[in-house]
Design an enzyme around this catalytic site. Structure first.
Site, PDB file in Angstrom:
ATOM      1  N   GLY A 241      -7.248  -1.851   5.600  1.00 16.34           N
ATOM      2  CA  GLY A 241      -8.474  -2.546   5.958  1.00 16.34           C
ATOM      3  C   GLY A 241      -9.639  -1.580   5.983  1.00 16.34           C
ATOM      4  O   GLY A 241      -9.531  -0.438   5.526  1.00 16.34           O
ATOM      5  N   GLY A 242     -10.756  -2.055   6.527  1.00 12.73           N
ATOM      6  CA  GLY A 242     -11.961  -1.234   6.534  1.00 12.73           C
ATOM      7  C   GLY A 242     -11.889  -0.025   7.441  1.00 12.73           C
ATOM      8  O   GLY A 242     -12.513   0.998   7.161  1.00 12.73           O
ATOM      9  N   MET A 243     -11.129  -0.125   8.540  1.00 12.75           N
ATOM     10  CA  MET A 243     -11.100   0.996   9.480  1.00 12.75           C
ATOM     11  C   MET A 243      -9.696   1.542   9.724  1.00 12.75           C
ATOM     12  O   MET A 243      -9.537   2.576  10.369  1.00 12.75           O
ATOM     13  CB  MET A 243     -11.722   0.577  10.825  1.00 12.75           C
ATOM     14  CG  MET A 243     -10.925  -0.452  11.600  1.00 12.75           C
ATOM     15  SD  MET A 243     -11.687  -0.807  13.205  1.00 12.75           S
ATOM     16  CE  MET A 243     -10.428  -1.838  13.967  1.00 12.75           C
TER      17      MET A 243
ATOM     18  N   ASP B 170     -11.166 -14.002  14.403  1.00  7.83           N
ATOM     19  CA  ASP B 170     -10.900 -13.743  12.980  1.00  7.83           C
ATOM     20  C   ASP B 170      -9.651 -14.497  12.515  1.00  7.83           C
ATOM     21  O   ASP B 170      -8.796 -13.937  11.828  1.00  7.83           O
ATOM     22  CB  ASP B 170     -10.751 -12.244  12.721  1.00  7.83           C
ATOM     23  CG  ASP B 170     -10.986 -11.880  11.245  1.00  7.83           C
ATOM     24  OD1 ASP B 170     -11.585 -12.699  10.511  1.00  7.83           O
ATOM     25  OD2 ASP B 170     -10.578 -10.784  10.827  1.00  7.83           O
TER      26      ASP B 170
END
Length: 300
Positions: free
Chosen positions: A21-23, A135
């Site tokens: 994912g993004g992080m 989410d």
């Protein structure tokens, strides 16, 4: 020669990558102490140095641990390894709902109803504990070996200990957010239910409710709220399920469900009352017999 196995905290042996994912990335791992497979969510080195990201990561672990529900992926442990923060999670061998839809297409109505019921059970527990997931989407709904589902990734969840600097930001995946939330309204439990309605729509149709890739076009489409009716796309689906999904996705927030319990109650078709013809006939026969007996007595 084999590369040296990376072990977190002297206990969790890292293996393959399950997702990125993004992080953070999610790694397949083995718990040496308890002898079981686990999943480890590991912050990227750069993300571990960012205070907001570390706070969000800590909030994710606490939020999922607080809920502690059969339909929520369990948190086993947290820690820091060489400056990188990690969360140890229950390892599920199944795929996500997104994977299944991509591979198999639209799902039967009863299967979708069962998925929604499981997720609503988890959301009811989360909301009762003061946790908003924020989410809900097919990629965050994971199948168990027994066919049920669990919700994962509380990475943008909001709870009582969410830092104030993060409370009023608009988190989540835009395609699953209602227009009023995109406009900046504070998050509520109803937003999770709206997102689940979108999930239900996509599970029945195997198509994105709002497929626009451009964010401005996506926001405009969500604001307009014009979708092909489920009854036209899936005429085989019973009205109760269709109405539940479309009400959850209503453009006007006043029409949406306020609680997960309310949404669960509307999922099933009304139960037809059993015919009481036999009882009525029996009662009539008794009355007739009484009348005949009375007539015979009078005749005597």
């Amino acid at each position: 020669m084999h590369a040296q196995q990376e072990v977190l905290g002297g206990r969790y042996e890292l293996r393959g990558v399950l997702g990125r994912g993004g992080m953070a990335e999610v790694r397949d791992a083995w718990d040496r102490q308890l002898g079981r497979p686990v999943a480890v969510k590991l912050l990227y080195p750069g993300a571990s140095t960012q205070p907001d990201t570390r706070r969000r990561f800590a909030t994710e672990a606490r939020a999922a641990a607080v809920v502690n529900h059969p339909h929520v992926v369990a948190v086993h442990d947290t820690g820091v390894h060489e400056g990188r923060h990690y969360i140890v999670l229950e390892r599920l061998p199944g795929q996500s709902l997104a994977d299944v839809l991509a591979r198999s297409g639209p799902l039967p109505a009863d299967h979708v109803r069962a998925i929604l019921r499981d997720v609503l059970s988890a959301l009811q527990a989360a909301h009762s504990s003061g946790v908003l997931h924020r989410d809900i989407k097919p990629a965050n709904i994971l199948f168990t070996p027994f066919g049920g589902v669990k919700i994962a990734d509380f990475g943008v969840a909001k709870s009582a200990d969410t830092p104030q600097t993060l409370t009023n930001r608009v988190f989540g995946t835009m395609a699953y957010l209602p227009a009023d939330r995109i406009a900046g309204r504070p998050a509520t439990a109803s937003d999770d239910l709206y997102a689940l309605g979108v999930v239900g729509y996509e599970a029945l149709t195997a198509r994105r409710a709002y497929p626009q890739e451009n964010l401005a076009a996506l926001a405009d489409a969500i604001n307009a709220g014009r979708l092909p009716p489920l009854s036209a796309l899936r005429p085989d689906v019973d009205p109760a399920l269709v109405t539940t999904i479309e009400r959850a996705m209503a453009r006007d927030p006043r029409w949406r469900f306020a609680t997960a319990q309310q949404m669960r109650a509307s999922l099933d078709p009304p139960v037809a009352r059993p015919q009481r013809t036999g009882v009525v006939l029996s009662a009539a026969a008794v009355v007739l017999a009484v009348v005949l007996v009375a007539a015979l007595v009078l005749a005597l």
